[in-house]
Design a protein around this motif. Structure first.
Motif, PDB file in Angstrom:
ATOM      1  N   LYS A  77      41.032  66.044  14.712  1.00  0.00           N
ATOM      2  CA  LYS A  77      42.394  66.478  15.027  1.00  0.00           C
ATOM      3  C   LYS A  77      42.957  65.716  16.222  1.00  0.00           C
ATOM      4  N   SER A  78      42.105  65.400  17.185  1.00  0.00           N
ATOM      5  CA  SER A  78      42.573  64.670  18.367  1.00  0.00           C
ATOM      6  C   SER A  78      43.075  63.279  17.995  1.00  0.00           C
TER       7      SER A  78
ATOM      8  N   GLY B 296      44.186  62.522  15.096  1.00  0.00           N
ATOM      9  CA  GLY B 296      45.410  62.797  14.338  1.00  0.00           C
ATOM     10  C   GLY B 296      46.605  63.015  15.244  1.00  0.00           C
ATOM     11  N   ILE B 297      46.413  63.741  16.338  1.00  0.00           N
ATOM     12  CA  ILE B 297      47.505  63.946  17.299  1.00  0.00           C
ATOM     13  C   ILE B 297      47.908  62.618  17.917  1.00  0.00           C
TER      14      ILE B 297
ATOM     15  N   THR C 286      47.813  59.742  16.417  1.00  0.00           N
ATOM     16  CA  THR C 286      48.654  59.040  15.441  1.00  0.00           C
ATOM     17  C   THR C 286      50.079  59.582  15.472  1.00  0.00           C
ATOM     18  N   LEU C 287      50.210  60.879  15.658  1.00  0.00           N
ATOM     19  CA  LEU C 287      51.532  61.492  15.754  1.00  0.00           C
ATOM     20  C   LEU C 287      52.302  60.940  16.949  1.00  0.00           C
TER      21      LEU C 287
ATOM     22  N   GLY D  22      53.147  58.959  11.092  1.00  0.00           N
ATOM     23  CA  GLY D  22      52.294  59.647  12.061  1.00  0.00           C
ATOM     24  C   GLY D  22      52.095  61.112  11.714  1.00  0.00           C
ATOM     25  N   VAL D  23      53.165  61.786  11.289  1.00  0.00           N
ATOM     26  CA  VAL D  23      53.062  63.196  10.900  1.00  0.00           C
ATOM     27  C   VAL D  23      52.176  63.337   9.666  1.00  0.00           C
TER      28      VAL D  23
ATOM     29  N   TYR E 197      48.640  62.875  10.673  1.00  0.00           N
ATOM     30  CA  TYR E 197      48.200  64.047  11.425  1.00  0.00           C
ATOM     31  C   TYR E 197      47.882  65.201  10.481  1.00  0.00           C
TER      32      TYR E 197
ATOM     33  N   SER F 286      44.652  64.619   8.858  1.00  0.00           N
ATOM     34  CA  SER F 286      43.524  64.829   9.765  1.00  0.00           C
ATOM     35  C   SER F 286      43.234  66.322   9.928  1.00  0.00           C
TER      36      SER F 286
END
Length: 131
Positions: free
Chosen positions: A53-54, A56-57, A59-60, A103-104, A107, A110
């Motif tokens: 998740k980190s 993924g954030i 990438t956001l 990015g969303v 995320y 992810s």
């Protein structure tokens, strides 16, 4: 897909693509650990799963950074031209949304990957205790 990549800006879209490849690699690494039963021996495994998740954030954030850089350059160009058509402005704003949308999307993937792996890990812990 290729035009989406080019329109979104090769620099930031490349960074987003590399980050997504990293997400997939980390997911595969953790999936292999769960499948081989090595994850249950690690007391910090649940915490380590949050790395997915980190990333993924990140990438956001990179997606929105790409949008901000693109909009800043576009507004500089608009400021110099002075007479710009609404259609051209709308097209530019549409293109500026490509990086954040990517990015969303990455995320959300992810978070989905994290959820599935966490569920799988919790289920494997339950099976290990009962069996």
């Amino acid at each position: 897909m290729k035009s989406w990549f080019i329109e979104g800006g090769p620099l930031f879209m490349s960074i987003l693509s590399i980050l997504f490849i990293i997400i997939v690699a980390v997911v595969l690494f953790f999936a292999i650990q769960i499948a081989q039963g090595r994850a249950g021996k690690n007391s910090r495994f649940t915490h380590q799963l949050t790395y997915i998740k980190s990333i993924g954030i990140f990438t956001l954030v990179v997606g929105f950074l790409g949008q901000m850089v693109g909009l800043t350059a576009a507004f500089d160009a608009i400021q110099q031209v002075q007479d710009i058509s609404p259609a051209l402005l709308a097209g530019g704003l549409k293109v500026s949304m490509i990086c954040p949308l990517t990015g969303v999307f990455f995320y959300l993937l992810s978070v989905l990957f994290w959820f599935v792996l966490d569920l799988w890990f919790q289920k494997s812990l339950g099976n290990g205790q009962n069996g």
